[in-house]
Design a protein around this motif. Sequence first.
Motif, mmCIF file in Angstrom:
data_model
loop_
_atom_site.group_PDB
_atom_site.id
_atom_site.type_symbol
_atom_site.label_atom_id
_atom_site.label_comp_id
_atom_site.label_asym_id
_atom_site.label_seq_id
_atom_site.Cartn_x
_atom_site.Cartn_y
_atom_site.Cartn_z
ATOM 1 N N MET A 1 0.833 -1.193 0.000
ATOM 2 C CA MET A 1 0.000 0.000 0.000
ATOM 3 C C MET A 1 0.880 1.259 0.000
ATOM 4 O O MET A 1 1.885 1.329 0.707
ATOM 5 C CB MET A 1 -0.902 0.027 1.238
ATOM 6 C CG MET A 1 -1.939 -1.082 1.276
ATOM 7 S SD MET A 1 -3.301 -0.787 0.137
ATOM 8 C CE MET A 1 -4.387 -2.160 0.566
ATOM 9 N N THR A 2 0.474 2.241 -0.805
ATOM 10 C CA THR A 2 1.112 3.545 -0.824
ATOM 11 C C THR A 2 0.030 4.591 -0.618
ATOM 12 O O THR A 2 -1.061 4.481 -1.185
ATOM 13 C CB THR A 2 1.820 3.804 -2.165
ATOM 14 O OG1 THR A 2 2.780 2.780 -2.398
ATOM 15 C CG2 THR A 2 2.509 5.160 -2.178
ATOM 16 N N ALA A 3 0.319 5.609 0.176
ATOM 17 C CA ALA A 3 -0.662 6.650 0.450
ATOM 18 C C ALA A 3 -0.175 7.981 -0.111
ATOM 19 O O ALA A 3 0.989 8.351 0.039
ATOM 20 C CB ALA A 3 -0.932 6.772 1.941
ATOM 21 N N PHE A 4 -1.103 8.687 -0.772
ATOM 22 C CA PHE A 4 -0.837 10.015 -1.301
ATOM 23 C C PHE A 4 -1.739 11.005 -0.561
ATOM 24 O O PHE A 4 -2.960 10.857 -0.570
ATOM 25 C CB PHE A 4 -1.126 10.075 -2.793
ATOM 26 C CG PHE A 4 -0.273 9.165 -3.637
ATOM 27 C CD1 PHE A 4 0.851 9.640 -4.296
ATOM 28 C CD2 PHE A 4 -0.597 7.820 -3.777
ATOM 29 C CE1 PHE A 4 1.636 8.812 -5.078
ATOM 30 C CE2 PHE A 4 0.171 6.977 -4.563
ATOM 31 C CZ PHE A 4 1.300 7.478 -5.208
ATOM 32 N N TRP A 5 -1.127 12.004 0.066
ATOM 33 C CA TRP A 5 -1.913 13.019 0.770
ATOM 34 C C TRP A 5 -2.045 14.233 -0.131
ATOM 35 O O TRP A 5 -1.041 14.812 -0.590
ATOM 36 C CB TRP A 5 -1.255 13.416 2.086
ATOM 37 C CG TRP A 5 -2.089 14.363 2.910
ATOM 38 C CD1 TRP A 5 -3.053 14.034 3.807
ATOM 39 C CD2 TRP A 5 -2.020 15.799 2.882
ATOM 40 N NE1 TRP A 5 -3.608 15.160 4.355
ATOM 41 C CE2 TRP A 5 -2.987 16.266 3.810
ATOM 42 C CE3 TRP A 5 -1.252 16.723 2.191
ATOM 43 C CZ2 TRP A 5 -3.199 17.624 4.051
ATOM 44 C CZ3 TRP A 5 -1.460 18.081 2.419
ATOM 45 C CH2 TRP A 5 -2.414 18.515 3.340
ATOM 46 N N CYS A 6 -3.288 14.615 -0.409
ATOM 47 C CA CYS A 6 -3.567 15.690 -1.360
ATOM 48 C C CYS A 6 -4.076 16.928 -0.623
ATOM 49 O O CYS A 6 -4.986 16.836 0.207
ATOM 50 C CB CYS A 6 -4.635 15.250 -2.355
ATOM 51 S SG CYS A 6 -4.354 13.634 -3.112
ATOM 52 N N GLU A 7 -3.496 18.055 -0.966
ATOM 53 C CA GLU A 7 -3.971 19.315 -0.397
ATOM 54 C C GLU A 7 -5.443 19.519 -0.739
ATOM 55 O O GLU A 7 -6.247 19.903 0.113
ATOM 56 C CB GLU A 7 -3.128 20.465 -0.944
ATOM 57 C CG GLU A 7 -3.460 21.815 -0.344
ATOM 58 C CD GLU A 7 -2.585 22.924 -0.896
ATOM 59 O OE1 GLU A 7 -2.644 24.048 -0.354
ATOM 60 O OE2 GLU A 7 -1.834 22.679 -1.868
ATOM 61 N N SER A 8 -5.802 19.262 -1.987
ATOM 62 C CA SER A 8 -7.192 19.251 -2.447
ATOM 63 C C SER A 8 -7.336 18.144 -3.477
ATOM 64 O O SER A 8 -6.379 17.855 -4.210
ATOM 65 C CB SER A 8 -7.595 20.592 -3.089
ATOM 66 O OG SER A 8 -7.512 21.658 -2.173
ATOM 67 N N ALA A 9 -8.501 17.550 -3.549
ATOM 68 C CA ALA A 9 -8.728 16.496 -4.541
ATOM 69 C C ALA A 9 -10.166 16.553 -5.030
ATOM 70 O O ALA A 9 -11.095 16.785 -4.233
ATOM 71 C CB ALA A 9 -8.422 15.122 -3.967
ATOM 72 N N TRP A 10 -10.349 16.338 -6.321
ATOM 73 C CA TRP A 10 -11.680 16.366 -6.920
ATOM 74 C C TRP A 10 -12.233 14.950 -6.921
ATOM 75 O O TRP A 10 -12.003 14.171 -7.824
ATOM 76 C CB TRP A 10 -11.601 16.891 -8.357
ATOM 77 C CG TRP A 10 -12.867 17.596 -8.783
ATOM 78 C CD1 TRP A 10 -14.127 17.096 -8.736
ATOM 79 C CD2 TRP A 10 -12.974 18.929 -9.301
ATOM 80 N NE1 TRP A 10 -15.024 18.010 -9.207
ATOM 81 C CE2 TRP A 10 -14.348 19.151 -9.563
ATOM 82 C CE3 TRP A 10 -12.056 19.930 -9.591
ATOM 83 C CZ2 TRP A 10 -14.815 20.350 -10.103
ATOM 84 C CZ3 TRP A 10 -12.523 21.118 -10.115
ATOM 85 C CH2 TRP A 10 -13.891 21.329 -10.354
ATOM 86 N N LEU A 11 -13.017 14.643 -5.891
ATOM 87 C CA LEU A 11 -13.615 13.325 -5.745
ATOM 88 C C LEU A 11 -14.921 13.267 -6.532
ATOM 89 O O LEU A 11 -15.368 14.268 -7.107
ATOM 90 C CB LEU A 11 -13.851 13.016 -4.266
ATOM 91 C CG LEU A 11 -12.636 13.195 -3.337
ATOM 92 C CD1 LEU A 11 -13.021 12.866 -1.900
ATOM 93 C CD2 LEU A 11 -11.480 12.332 -3.799
ATOM 94 N N THR A 12 -15.553 12.093 -6.563
ATOM 95 C CA THR A 12 -16.794 11.963 -7.330
ATOM 96 C C THR A 12 -17.889 12.878 -6.784
ATOM 97 O O THR A 12 -18.769 13.301 -7.533
ATOM 98 C CB THR A 12 -17.291 10.507 -7.316
ATOM 99 O OG1 THR A 12 -17.350 10.043 -5.963
ATOM 100 C CG2 THR A 12 -16.373 9.618 -8.118
ATOM 101 N N GLY A 13 -17.829 13.211 -5.507
ATOM 102 C CA GLY A 13 -18.827 14.097 -4.923
ATOM 103 C C GLY A 13 -18.462 15.563 -5.003
ATOM 104 O O GLY A 13 -19.207 16.419 -4.522
ATOM 105 N N GLY A 14 -17.319 15.869 -5.595
ATOM 106 C CA GLY A 14 -16.879 17.257 -5.693
ATOM 107 C C GLY A 14 -15.522 17.459 -5.044
ATOM 108 O O GLY A 14 -14.859 16.503 -4.604
ATOM 109 N N LEU A 15 -15.110 18.696 -4.958
ATOM 110 C CA LEU A 15 -13.797 19.020 -4.411
ATOM 111 C C LEU A 15 -13.780 18.815 -2.894
ATOM 112 O O LEU A 15 -14.705 19.216 -2.191
ATOM 113 C CB LEU A 15 -13.423 20.463 -4.749
ATOM 114 C CG LEU A 15 -11.960 20.795 -4.480
ATOM 115 C CD1 LEU A 15 -11.081 20.281 -5.618
ATOM 116 C CD2 LEU A 15 -11.768 22.294 -4.320
ATOM 117 N N ALA A 16 -12.725 18.186 -2.399
ATOM 118 C CA ALA A 16 -12.531 17.984 -0.967
ATOM 119 C C ALA A 16 -11.109 18.402 -0.611
ATOM 120 O O ALA A 16 -10.214 18.395 -1.458
ATOM 121 C CB ALA A 16 -12.770 16.527 -0.591
#
Length: 445
Positions: A1-16
């Motif tokens: 497993m590798t984890a990427f931490w995103c400052e912002s991410a556009w998920l299926t429900g919108g920006l998070a």
Amino acid sequence: MTAFWCESAWLTGGLAKRVRLVVGNGLLREIQVDTDPDERDVILEGVTLPGMANAHSHAFHRALRGRVNGGGGNFWNWREQMYQIAAQLNPDTYLALARAVFAEMVLAGFTLVGEFHYVHHRPGGKKFGDPNAMSLAVRQAADEAGIRLTLLDTCYLEGGLNGGGHVELHPGQLRFSDGSVDAWAERMLARRPENDRVRLGAAIHSIRAVRREDLPKVVEAAAGMPLHVHLSEQPGENLACQMFYGCTPTELLDEAGALGHHVTGIHATHLTDRDIELLGGTGTGACFCPTTERDLADGIGPARALHDAGTPLSLGTDQHVVIDPYEELRGLEMHERLITNERDRFTSSELLHAASFNGYRALGWSDGGHLSKGALADFVTVRSDTVNTAGSTPEQIIYSCVASDVSTVVVGGDVVVRDGQHRLGDVGRLLGSSIERVISAAVGG
């Protein structure tokens, strides 16, 4: 497993914000929102978007960029220059050129490409020792460039269509043809994709290049695969079809059973109201290529009308006058503004959907193009502190970013672009050297 931490991410429900993407075996195994980074996380500053799909590509056209302007003309004049380049390709030169072009795509944020492939044989039509040598070169190029590929193996049998019927193949087209639908299908199916980054699709080059009686045979041979077709790119195509067949190209495809959810019409520029109803009613997709359509003076297609009718819209770079998914998605919107005098014809979510999920779906990868649990781990991070994006809100960064603002590209959990650098090294040098080989041969150097 590798984890990427995103400052912002556009998920299926919108920006998070403050999102952790946990990746395992090439898939998104877990998505955590509003979380702090772990010391082992890969930190992605900026806005992380789903991987972009280039749903329509002719890789070898990249050799024409910056070389074919001046002298006026139209699409048909440009096509003659394209034939000159196509005549110089062999498996070695095509491998080098396509690898560089695909790498340029990944640098821009494309994680999947649909290669509309019709350069099958030697100049003059003689087969290579392996009849699929050229398509194997394309597959190897995609693998080395780190991009997913749907190889859209194209049926191309006729030289064109006018009011009197189909015409013989131009000398420059002979290497595109297998001679019959049966021969095309036999060659196409002889070499199935051999890894999980490549899938096979089919294409009807156009109603100009495949006769009415042959269209249903292509549909039958392509059963279970994505099927693409150049559709009403030029008014001349529509006129010829109307004169000889008594219908529009869309109506001809409908008659042949060549419309449906698995089908994508490329360009779909010059459509009647009835065409739009047919495409939307059958769920047939439409792939717009705005930078190509304006470069070749093709015209502006009815994007919003198709969308409203039920047609999924996707995007491609076609002849690669520009390789930039953000320019294409903005082009979809800006062309609408030009012909309607209205702004915001599409929402940012609709534009991103066209550039990512719809493109993946059109190419047979509905398991990608979205950031959700269980999806393919394909994503791209755009910096928010560049001269282009500084001051933009994360929700509107797609209106300001360009290809050079991409910092990280991940395909199947593998980091292919890091800090704006492709793992192959200097992509500009690769492009320059591979194009020079083709151009030198074309001019007799």
